[in-house]
Design an enzyme around this catalytic site. Structure first.
Site, PDB file in Angstrom:
ATOM      1  N   GLU A   1      -2.835  -8.178   1.511  1.00  0.00           N
ATOM      2  CA  GLU A   1      -1.677  -7.920   0.646  1.00  0.00           C
ATOM      3  C   GLU A   1      -0.564  -8.930   0.890  1.00  0.00           C
ATOM      4  OE1 GLU A   1      -0.024  -3.962   0.769  1.00  0.00           O
ATOM      5  OE2 GLU A   1       1.131  -4.347  -1.059  1.00  0.00           O
TER       6      GLU A   1
ATOM      7  N   ASP B   1       0.982  -7.246  -5.250  1.00  0.00           N
ATOM      8  CA  ASP B   1       1.801  -6.043  -5.446  1.00  0.00           C
ATOM      9  C   ASP B   1       3.033  -6.463  -6.250  1.00  0.00           C
ATOM     10  OD1 ASP B   1       3.970  -4.203  -4.995  1.00  0.00           O
ATOM     11  OD2 ASP B   1       2.941  -3.383  -3.256  1.00  0.00           O
TER      12      ASP B   1
ATOM     13  N   ARG C   1      10.907   0.537  -5.772  1.00  0.00           N
ATOM     14  CA  ARG C   1       9.779   1.337  -5.293  1.00  0.00           C
ATOM     15  C   ARG C   1       9.823   2.777  -5.811  1.00  0.00           C
ATOM     16  NH1 ARG C   1       7.608  -1.615   0.111  1.00  0.00           N
ATOM     17  NH2 ARG C   1       5.756  -1.501  -1.152  1.00  0.00           N
TER      18      ARG C   1
ATOM     19  N   GLU D   1       2.083   2.700  -6.330  1.00  0.00           N
ATOM     20  CA  GLU D   1       2.722   2.862  -5.037  1.00  0.00           C
ATOM     21  C   GLU D   1       4.192   3.198  -5.256  1.00  0.00           C
ATOM     22  OE1 GLU D   1       1.522   0.493  -1.055  1.00  0.00           O
ATOM     23  OE2 GLU D   1       2.734  -0.615  -2.459  1.00  0.00           O
TER      24      GLU D   1
ATOM     25  N   HIS E   1       6.509  -6.738  -4.490  1.00  0.00           N
ATOM     26  CA  HIS E   1       6.719  -7.922  -3.652  1.00  0.00           C
ATOM     27  C   HIS E   1       6.789  -9.200  -4.501  1.00  0.00           C
ATOM     28  CE1 HIS E   1       6.196  -5.559  -0.027  1.00  0.00           C
ATOM     29  NE2 HIS E   1       5.098  -5.041  -0.559  1.00  0.00           N
TER      30      HIS E   1
HETATM   31 MN    MN Z   1       1.897  -2.531  -1.737  1.00  0.00          MN
END
Ligand code: MN
Length: 298
Positions: free
Chosen positions: A155, A188, A220, A249, A191
């Protein structure tokens, strides 16, 4: 360098920390049941401590609800395989080997996350020796995973959570050096929104070496309430014909796993009703995937 083998099936999943921060038997059962009820195909378990994870309970619960599983983790300073200390590297390798076995015991196919360094804010760049340790160890873990028919996905996270892989291109260069067909890149959106130039190019850069995808908002929280350009992200996934797993997520102070939530800086509550949050996320992801499919007709 051969390309990463594609995931055998496309799954839409939910990170288990949407439901609970405690992964005892009750927490495992709760996260599986709630993930299935929200409409997902897969649950991603955080394996921060794989040695205490009850795989028998998890496997039974997955079977009961017809759900698939994957697992992710972030290494700690005590298990940081990018350390120059051989004992710390060995501890990290042992933890990753156990995590890989657990994925196999759950009938899953992938271990992902920040498995190549500690997940923390580093105060210095990685050293050449530390990077060598990380790459060599990931190679050995990948070989063990291959023996079990599994793969790894590394990741890419922002600069406050690792000093090794902050962009997709860095991950491609790293996986070139690992040189194992079962090691892919894990992107992701949360990010990418911090570190990448846009939400499109990194996906195209990775192409068939993209093995795992997280969908997270800029804060998030609730999908669609932040500033991530999801339209570009999903168009890019369609453009490369991505068939792998896509996992929602989200983290809130309403649900706390002490080790993980603290490290990620989850200080605020961004949602009240996690059932509604997850159900919306499932619809959001599937809706975007349906929309981009029609691009083939353009
Ligand atoms: Mn993640």
């Amino acid at each position: 360098m051969s390309s990463a083998s594609p995931a055998p099936r496309s799954f839409i999943g939910c990170h288990a920390l949407v439901w609970t921060g405690t992964f005892d038997a009750a927490g495992i059962r709760l996260s599986v049941e709630k993930t299935a009820r929200a409409g997902f195909d897969l649950v991603e378990f955080p394996l921060m401590d794989p040695f205490t994870f009850d795989t028998a309970v998890a496997a039974a619960s997955l079977a009961e609800h017809g759900l698939s599983a994957s697992a992710s983790l972030g290494l700690s300073p005590a298990t940081d395989i990018s350390s120059e200390d051989p004992e710390i590297v060995a501890a990290g390798e042992a933890l990753l080997m156990r995590a890989v076995e657990i994925v196999g015991e759950l009938g899953g196919t992938q271990l992902c996350g920040v498995i190549y360094s500690a997940m923390k804010k580093y105060m210095d760049p990685v050293t050449p020796k530390g990077l060598d340790n990380s790459i060599t160890t990931i190679g050995r873990v990948a070989d063990r995973a291959a023996d079990l028919g599994l793969s790894l996905a590394l990741e890419v996270v922002n600069r406050y959570e690792t000093n090794i892989l902050n962009t997709g291109r860095q991950a491609l260069a790293y996986t070139d050096r690992v040189a194992r067909p079962n090691v892919a890149v894990h992107l992701d959106s949360y990010h990418m929104n911090i570190e990448e130039s846009d939400m499109y190019s990194p996906v195209l850069d990775c192409g068939d070496r993209l093995g795992y995808v997280h969908v997270g908002e800029s804060h998030r929280g609730y999908l669609g309430t932040g500033n991530v350009d999801f339209d570009s992200y999903f168009k890019a996934l369609a453009r490369i014909g991505y068939q792998g797993t896509i996992v929602f997520e989200s983290f809130s102070s309403a649900v706390v796993a002490p080790d993980l939530s603290r490290m990620l800086g989850i200080w605020r509550n961004l949602w009240q009703d996690n059932e509604e949050l997850a159900s919306n996320a499932n619809d959001f992801i599937r809706g975007h995937l349906t929309a981009v499919k029609s691009i083939d007709l353009h």
